[in-house]
Design a protein around this motif. Structure first.
Motif, mmCIF file in Angstrom:
data_model
loop_
_atom_site.group_PDB
_atom_site.id
_atom_site.type_symbol
_atom_site.label_atom_id
_atom_site.label_comp_id
_atom_site.label_asym_id
_atom_site.label_seq_id
_atom_site.Cartn_x
_atom_site.Cartn_y
_atom_site.Cartn_z
ATOM 1 N N PHE B 73 0.771 -1.167 0.087
ATOM 2 C CA PHE B 73 -0.089 -0.007 0.159
ATOM 3 C C PHE B 73 0.999 1.292 -0.048
ATOM 4 N N ASP B 74 0.279 2.441 -0.359
ATOM 5 C CA ASP B 74 0.966 3.462 -0.414
ATOM 6 C C ASP B 74 1.644 3.924 0.925
ATOM 7 N N ASP B 75 0.766 3.725 2.031
ATOM 8 C CA ASP B 75 1.368 3.951 3.381
ATOM 9 C C ASP B 75 2.612 3.247 3.871
ATOM 10 N N ARG B 124 -0.679 -1.637 -10.679
ATOM 11 C CA ARG B 124 0.600 -1.763 -10.896
ATOM 12 C C ARG B 124 1.456 -2.960 -10.528
ATOM 13 N N ARG B 148 1.059 -3.081 -6.601
ATOM 14 C CA ARG B 148 0.857 -1.815 -6.156
ATOM 15 C C ARG B 148 -0.711 -1.137 -6.798
ATOM 16 N N ASP B 149 -0.775 -0.144 -6.057
ATOM 17 C CA ASP B 149 -2.267 0.727 -6.690
ATOM 18 C C ASP B 149 -3.459 -0.311 -6.310
#
Lengths: 211, 211
Positions: B73-75, B124, B148-149
């Motif tokens: 995740f982005d975090d 992604r 990802r994404d």
């Protein structure tokens, strides 16, 4: 915390803990049979009861366990092996390893295999970790040791065992992991652990050798 | 450089190269037979010719190959699974993975398994590396992707498949490797790769997905 079988995603309070939640995942042996006993591999077929009470089959290899050692010289180089591995059809670059003999302790196995395969003996052994290479179809585990204070002697390869040894810097080993030239899992994990230990980020001996 | 079978230790000019030296190590198939065809595992017994001309047996599992994805995740947290693995008798902490279906591409397999097991889809996908978990007795390889994404949806577990998913910071995963709580090889290697990629030391996409 939840005890239902997960079909969404949640944050468990302690996903690494051995908690009551495990009961929602556990399979219990109902019956076990050996379906093939080869010279090297024993194949079992069990019937298990699933968490929902239904039954299903589980096939797996019974393995005695193995030991891998990372032979590290004082100058920051390591001892490795080149060995043709028939099931994958390639010459693999590996740290030395071997299967446990019955009733043999892990370090004793490491000492024996290192000496037989490479001729080296190590005065300093540090246990690092236990890994499971094939959790879906084999009982195999591999205990990994760091082997230091190395002295060279005469190798005693088993009849029909063909391998070459070579010495290379740790940085080269890491680079072969990055490029994919090293693809053997035990050796990849040994290389990453070695990098952690050499940098001082991780200490050998933090884990206790399982009984 | 030398072409004799090694019984001491030397420094090869290029131990990672596929050189003439491989011929001193290679085994050639003389005959092959399937000795067991189970619901999940196929066991083969081959006769091979060793480098010295003698013959010996090789037993191994035939495996279609597998794919593992690291859902990031982005975090800086990752999606993981808790799953009971019968051969080792423990609830393991793992990144999602699954076996290749016939004629299925690796990324397609990853997309399918991620969606079925966790409900997530990833926009992604970056290929990282191929690993071999059982070079002495299985043809298995595992192709590892960074996913990802991520978007959440509904999981579709197979009948009789029980697993829980959870989300945890990357640092926690690395710490479980250090402590030995994570012992599954594909997940350990995924954790180390992830640390390299997040630190910027290694880039995804440096290796090409094998054909």
């Amino acid at each position: 915390m939840t005890d239902k079988i997960q079909r969404g995603t949640h944050s468990l309070a302690d996903p690494a803990g051995h908690t009551a939640n495990d009961d929602a995942l556990k399979e219990v042996c109902v019956a076990s049979a050996t379906v093939h006993r080869g010279k090297f591999l024993t194949l079992k077929q069990d019937i298990v009861r699933l968490p929902d009470g239904k039954q299903t089959g589980r096939e797996y290899i019974v393995h005695p366990g193995a030991v891998m050692m990372i032979p590290l010289f004082d100058d920051g180089t390591v001892l490795m092996e080149r060995q043709f591995r028939y099931p994958v059809g390639e010459v693999m670059l590996e740290f030395p390893a071997g299967k446990l003999d019955p009733q043999e302790g892990a370090q004793r196995c490491g000492e024996r295999e290192l000496q037989e395969e490479t001729g080296y003996t190590a005065r300093r052994w540090d246990y690092l970790t236990r890994i499971h290479p094939v959790i879906s179809y084999s009982t195999e585990f591999i205990d990994i040791f760091l082997a230091r204070d190395l002295t060279h002697g005469e190798a005693q390869l088993d009849d029909g065992e063909f391998l070459e040894t070579f010495i290379t810097p740790v940085g080269q080993v890491i680079d072969w992991v990055r490029s994919g030239r090293i693809s053997d899992v035990k050796t990849i994990i040994g290389a990453f652990w070695l990098e952690k230990v050499i940098s001082g980020a991780w200490q050998p001996g933090e884990q206790a050798l399982p009984r």
